[in-house]
Design an enzyme around this catalytic site. Structure first.
Site, PDB file in Angstrom:
ATOM      1  N   SER A  70       0.802  -1.228   0.000  1.00  0.00           N
ATOM      2  CA  SER A  70       0.000   0.000   0.000  1.00  0.00           C
ATOM      3  C   SER A  70       0.833   1.274   0.000  1.00  0.00           C
ATOM      4  CB  SER A  70      -0.940   0.013   1.212  1.00  0.00           C
ATOM      5  OG  SER A  70      -0.203   0.149   2.420  1.00  0.00           O
ATOM      6  N   LYS A 122       0.604   4.349   6.803  1.00  0.00           N
ATOM      7  CA  LYS A 122       0.050   5.226   5.766  1.00  0.00           C
ATOM      8  C   LYS A 122       0.675   6.613   5.903  1.00  0.00           C
ATOM      9  CE  LYS A 122      -3.101   2.020   4.750  1.00  0.00           C
ATOM     10  NZ  LYS A 122      -3.002   1.205   3.518  1.00  0.00           N
TER      11      LYS A 122
END
Length: 240
Positions: A70, A122
């Protein structure tokens, strides 16, 4: 011997003095002292550094294996990163920071990971009070009405967001997105969960700043704060 040359009563001849000296106890004491210094040296040069490293590892730095794609191409699956645990505790988290956080509301099943983990990683896009939105279909992300150019960290060939969204970040929370937007189940995908797609700041374990493995990818992780330099501060911060 001439009587006049005999030593007075109680005196000893020079060779008798040498015979009665006892150097052995002194030598034994020296050996004992050397042994004591050896133990102190071991504690000083081995024990204390090990203790310091353990304390730093527990209270200052975190080390994590990245199991998903990701955050490509910034962080690849199998990379290992070091985080600062002091920043979320005593400092300020900024837009652009790469954060490791506890799963806020069952996000992990949607992440394609290579192994089990309790944490996600993230990039922070929105802070408390920010209005983060995107029209989708290749349109750029805007924060508080200002367009941000994310080309410096988004994976090449990937759109800022394939679909539209509009989120206002509430007090004590963050809006986060992966650098590989095409394969990141981030804040955009969880608007209906308990935290409305946001990450509680209290759940942030650290801010990643260094990739230390593999050896051919060792390097600092940039927060790209310059991307957000012209974003105005929010006027109000809605409560959670």
């Amino acid at each position: 011997m001439d009587p006049e040359q005999q030593p007075p009563y109680g005196a000893q001849e020079p060779h008798a003095v040498a015979a009665t000296s006892e150097p052995k106890p002194a030598k034994s004491a020296k050996k004992h002292t050397d042994a004591s210094f050896g133990l102190k040296d071991f504690a000083l040069w081995c024990g204390i550094p090990i203790l310091i490293m353990v304390l730093l590892r527990v209270f200052v730095f975190g080390m994590y294996l990245i199991p998903s794609s990701s955050m490509e191409d910034t962080i690849m699956p199998g990379d290992r990163v070091i985080t600062s645990q002091l920043t979320p505790r005593f400092g300020k988290i900024n837009r652009g920071d790469i954060v490791v956080f506890k799963d806020p509301s069952d996000w992990l099943p949607a992440e394609k990971t290579t192994e089990g983990t309790d944490y996600l990683i993230k990039r922070v896009i929105g802070l408390p009070g920010d209005v983060v939105e995107c029209a989708g279909n290749g349109a750029p992300v805007t924060i508080n009405g200002v367009v941000i150019d994310e080309q410096s960290y988004i994976k090449p060939g990937v759109e800022p967001s394939a679909f539209a969204f509009n989120v206002t970040v509430t007090e004590g929370h963050l809006f986060v997105m992966g650098d590989n937007r095409a394969n990141s189940a981030d804040s955009r995908y969880h608007k209906n969960d308990a935290e409305k797609g946001l990450v509680p700041i209290a759940d942030v374990k650290g801010v990643a700043f260094l990739r230390y493995w593999p050896l051919n990818r060792i390097g600092w992780l940039s927060a790209h704060h310059d991307v957000f330099a012209h974003v105005p501060e929010p006027k109000t911060i809605p409560s959670a």
